[in-house]
Enzyme design. Structure first.
Site, short mmCIF file in Angstrom:
data_model
loop_
_atom_site.label_atom_id
_atom_site.label_comp_id
_atom_site.label_asym_id
_atom_site.label_seq_id
_atom_site.Cartn_x
_atom_site.Cartn_y
_atom_site.Cartn_z
N ASN A 39 -41.26 32.55 -29.74
CA ASN A 39 -39.72 32.94 -29.92
C ASN A 39 -39.57 32.91 -31.50
O ASN A 39 -39.83 31.97 -32.16
CB ASN A 39 -39.22 31.36 -29.59
CG ASN A 39 -37.75 31.34 -29.90
OD1 ASN A 39 -37.12 32.34 -30.43
ND2 ASN A 39 -37.05 30.32 -29.42
N LYS A 44 -36.80 33.45 -33.05
CA LYS A 44 -35.70 32.91 -33.35
C LYS A 44 -34.92 34.01 -34.34
O LYS A 44 -35.24 35.29 -34.08
CB LYS A 44 -35.83 31.60 -34.11
CG LYS A 44 -36.55 30.65 -33.24
CD LYS A 44 -36.30 29.25 -33.51
CE LYS A 44 -37.09 28.44 -32.57
NZ LYS A 44 -36.99 26.94 -32.93
N HIS A 49 -32.09 27.23 -24.68
CA HIS A 49 -32.88 26.80 -25.60
C HIS A 49 -31.77 25.91 -26.42
O HIS A 49 -30.62 25.89 -26.35
CB HIS A 49 -33.17 27.81 -26.60
CG HIS A 49 -34.06 27.36 -27.66
ND1 HIS A 49 -33.87 26.75 -28.74
CD2 HIS A 49 -35.34 27.50 -27.83
CE1 HIS A 49 -34.73 26.15 -29.38
NE2 HIS A 49 -35.65 26.84 -28.95
N GLU A 54 -31.17 25.27 -29.33
CA GLU A 54 -30.33 25.58 -30.13
C GLU A 54 -29.11 26.36 -29.68
O GLU A 54 -28.01 26.28 -30.13
CB GLU A 54 -31.21 26.43 -31.23
CG GLU A 54 -32.05 25.70 -31.93
CD GLU A 54 -33.47 26.43 -32.36
OE1 GLU A 54 -33.36 27.77 -32.42
OE2 GLU A 54 -34.34 25.79 -32.94
N GLU A 58 -39.00 21.16 -24.30
CA GLU A 58 -38.98 21.21 -25.77
C GLU A 58 -38.01 19.90 -26.11
O GLU A 58 -37.15 20.07 -26.14
CB GLU A 58 -38.28 22.52 -26.27
CG GLU A 58 -39.07 23.81 -26.03
CD GLU A 58 -38.63 24.84 -26.87
OE1 GLU A 58 -39.66 25.81 -27.33
OE2 GLU A 58 -37.55 24.94 -27.23
N GLY A 111 -39.24 22.61 -34.75
CA GLY A 111 -39.14 22.89 -36.30
C GLY A 111 -39.41 21.62 -37.11
O GLY A 111 -39.15 21.89 -38.35
N SER A 143 -43.15 22.49 -32.42
CA SER A 143 -44.32 22.48 -33.37
C SER A 143 -45.71 22.68 -33.02
O SER A 143 -46.76 21.92 -33.15
CB SER A 143 -44.28 21.00 -34.09
OG SER A 143 -42.95 20.99 -34.77
P1 13P Z 1 -41.18 25.48 -33.43
O1 13P Z 1 -42.44 25.86 -32.90
O2 13P Z 1 -40.84 26.01 -34.75
O3 13P Z 1 -41.18 23.97 -33.53
O4 13P Z 1 -40.08 25.95 -32.41
C1 13P Z 1 -40.17 25.34 -31.25
C2 13P Z 1 -39.07 26.26 -30.41
O5 13P Z 1 -38.00 25.97 -30.42
C3 13P Z 1 -39.58 27.42 -29.33
O6 13P Z 1 -38.49 28.04 -28.61
#
Ligand code: 13P
Length: 250
Positions: free
Chosen positions: A9, A11, A95, A97, A167, A173, A212
């Site tokens: 992903n 982002k 997600h 976010e 997640e 992150g 992560s």
């Molecule tokens: P990170 O791997 O940067 O923690 O992000 C995870 C994520 O949100 C994948 O969709």
């Protein structure tokens, strides 16, 4: 035997030049494998480039979001059929976010899940708890409710063509990964929730871990029986690291 799946992903990261370079590097590192499926989810605007560059590669692609509507006056939205037109196989829905920053609730997530499947995209349904919910012992119940909210709308059979990604919000992150034991516990719980409704669907359902995931922690996560791959954020932007995670999933 479930086939592993690793999804990057990206982002809201990247540029035209950066994407060209990253795709070149990825193609150098990764060859299609019988044992793991690999896909990337770039920002929408890079999908034409990704679909062109990865056409012969065996790597697949998808989107990070989609509209719940098919077509019409929905300024700024992108439909499932448009994504299919650009060769997407997958789309991420729900997600954290999107849920926390853009106000998507369970009803929106369920509608997007259904819209994805109606265009033959495989939804990757994200679920996960906050740190506060984990600390107060509510993680398992919360994740169950997020799954059931979609089952109630889409039906349990729909999960035969879907992927779930666990997640935990506190691990996204932050560099703070769930321990393999913590992740396995929630994955087994998710599979159990689905199994109570349809054992066959639960058996074949791929449940990815996200939060992560790095080259140096992927193997210990994938060693668990209910962890079928990963949804990778930051590390998917570094070709060598993403490739190492994909290899660990084989
Ligand atoms: P990170 O791997 O940067 O923690 O992000 C995870 C994520 O949100 C994948 O969709």
């Amino acid at each position: 035997m479930r086939r592993s799946l690793v999804v990057g992903n990206w982002k809201m990261m990247g540029s035209r030049a950066g994407v060209t370079k990253l795709l070149e590097e990825l193609k150098g590192y990764l060859v299609a494998s019988d044992r793991a499926s690999i896909a990337i989810c770039p920002p929408y605007v890079f999908l034409p480039q990704v679909s062109e560059d990865l056409r012969e590669s065996g790597l697949r692609w998808g989107s990070q979001n989609l509209s719940q509507y098919d077509e019409g006056a929905f300024t700024g939205e992108v439909s499932a059929s448009m994504l299919k037109d650009f060769g997407c196989d997958y789309t991420i829905v729900g997600h954290s976010e999107r849920r926390s920053l853009f106000g998507e609730g369970d009803a929106d997530v369920a509608a997007k899940f259904v819209a994805a499947q109606s265009a033959r995209l495989t939804p990757i349904l994200c679920v996960g708890e906050s740190l506060q919910q984990r600390d107060s012992g509510d993680a398992l119940e919360w994740v169950k409710q997020q799954i059931i909210a979609v089952v109630d709308v889409a039906g349990i059979d729909a999960f035969a063509d879907a992927v779930v990604a666990y997640e935990p919000i506190w691990a996204i992150g932050t560099g703070k990964t769930a321990t393999p034991e913590q992740a396995q516990q929630v994955h087994a719980h998710i599979r159990g929730v689905i199994a109570s409704l349809h054992p066959g669907v639960a058996d074949s359902l791929r449940i990815l871990y996200g939060g992560s995931v790095k080259a140096d922690n992927a193997s210990e996560l994938f060693a668990n029986p209910d962890i079928d791959g990963a949804l990778v954020g930051g590390a998917s932007l570094i070709a060598a690291d993403f490739a190492a995670i994909c290899r660990a999933a084989e």
